[in-house]
Design an enzyme around this catalytic site. Sequence first.
Site, mmCIF file in Angstrom:
data_model
loop_
_atom_site.group_PDB
_atom_site.id
_atom_site.type_symbol
_atom_site.label_atom_id
_atom_site.label_comp_id
_atom_site.label_asym_id
_atom_site.label_seq_id
_atom_site.Cartn_x
_atom_site.Cartn_y
_atom_site.Cartn_z
ATOM 1 N N CYS A 70 7.161 -25.205 -40.856
ATOM 2 C CA CYS A 70 7.887 -26.382 -41.413
ATOM 3 C C CYS A 70 9.531 -25.880 -40.901
ATOM 4 O O CYS A 70 10.179 -25.014 -41.000
ATOM 5 C CB CYS A 70 7.447 -26.608 -42.501
ATOM 6 S SG CYS A 70 8.675 -27.831 -43.577
ATOM 7 N N CYS A 75 3.377 -31.918 -52.161
ATOM 8 C CA CYS A 75 4.321 -32.017 -50.884
ATOM 9 C C CYS A 75 5.856 -31.900 -51.536
ATOM 10 O O CYS A 75 6.819 -33.289 -51.695
ATOM 11 C CB CYS A 75 4.831 -33.580 -49.932
ATOM 12 S SG CYS A 75 5.056 -33.191 -48.207
#
Length: 429
Positions: free
Chosen positions: A354, A160
Amino acid sequence: MATIIIIGAGLGGMSAAYELKAELGKQHDVILVNDKPDFEFNPSNPWIAVRWRERKDISLPIEPHVKKKGIRFIHAALTGLQPLEQQIRLSDSQHLHYDFLVLCTGPALAFEEVQGAGPTAGGTASVCTLSHAEECLHSVNGLLDEPGPVIVGAMPGASCFGPAYEYAFILDRHLRDKKVRKDVPMTFVTSEPYIGHLGLNGVGDSKGMLESELRMRDMQWICNARTVAARDGVMTVEELDEDGNVKRTHSLPYKHAMMLPAFAGISPLRGLEGLVNPRGFVIVDEHQRNPVFPQIYAAGVCIAIPPQHKTPVPTGVPKTGYMIETMVSAIVHNIAADLEGHPATATATWNAICLADMGDTGAAFVALPQIPPRNVNWFKKGKWVHLGKIAFEKYFLGKIKSGNTDPIYEKYVLKILGIARLQEPSGPK
């Protein structure tokens, strides 16, 4: 009446609970289990670390909101799972039987894999949880009182990377606002083979754009970085070449360091043969269902997705919000089909969408599908993303309060990504 238990009340778990109850109605029992009493909106954690948000702004008590929808909430941690018996054991000594189990546990944070790393060991800070971000704020405040070198990045095995970039840019903005940035050299240290890899082999011109942002903000960087230790204000980093050999060893002094760790599966699931891989991530088929124990489904960061490209330093594959949302929708449809005696047919859309805040601007990317080659490979920067993420936070917290089951990414985020310009906000208020 069937009993469906969801473990974990993050983005995936809360959505799963609401959608399952809406789909199945009163004739089936939906139980949500979480080790915290509150829902926490983790995408806003970097703002907590610079006090652009406080806990009350991004967390909500779970029980009163899910109770209105007929969902039973249990505040307890999962301590054991017997998949053959279809039973779970909880930290409050309850043993519960399930007809279907939905695992949305999120990850365990594997700080122990780097000596001295993590808030407990004290070598590095974190923004992975709200509590970690609050602790990180104390470190940032100390940095304001006594400026010194800063390191931000991601350790070996991390998957991440977005929050590391977000935090670096947000902290840069915060330090400039406080008029101390000139006394704070910053270095971005990442296991990625290049800036903007993101665990996705890049998206659009993510490499060029993020390198440009780092240069504009006077940040140095080290890629292919194998972080070895963080202790006594010095981080030891081995920089590898393309063949995985040590090219250079860095001893980097720091006053403040925020490094994202590798993830692993949570301890109650580890070692359950057929359910999880060696790191404890849940194995699922195209229907989000475990092949060995078909009563168990999983969504989000806890599932196993093998990297598609080998990198000198191990990197994982991120599970972004849109992907998680579609995983949950597939699970809901497949459980409903099973209860009606039909085969599972729904599959998730493994696309990456995102919004990343950068303090005074932002970056958005769309990768369709997430793993290349792609039909859509798009990466853009603009102040509209900064505002869009603020609006998304408010929208999602409103969804949790109301029990709204609309697919938020399809109905909201994709609309944001279609906006070319928005008025610049004064800050994330």
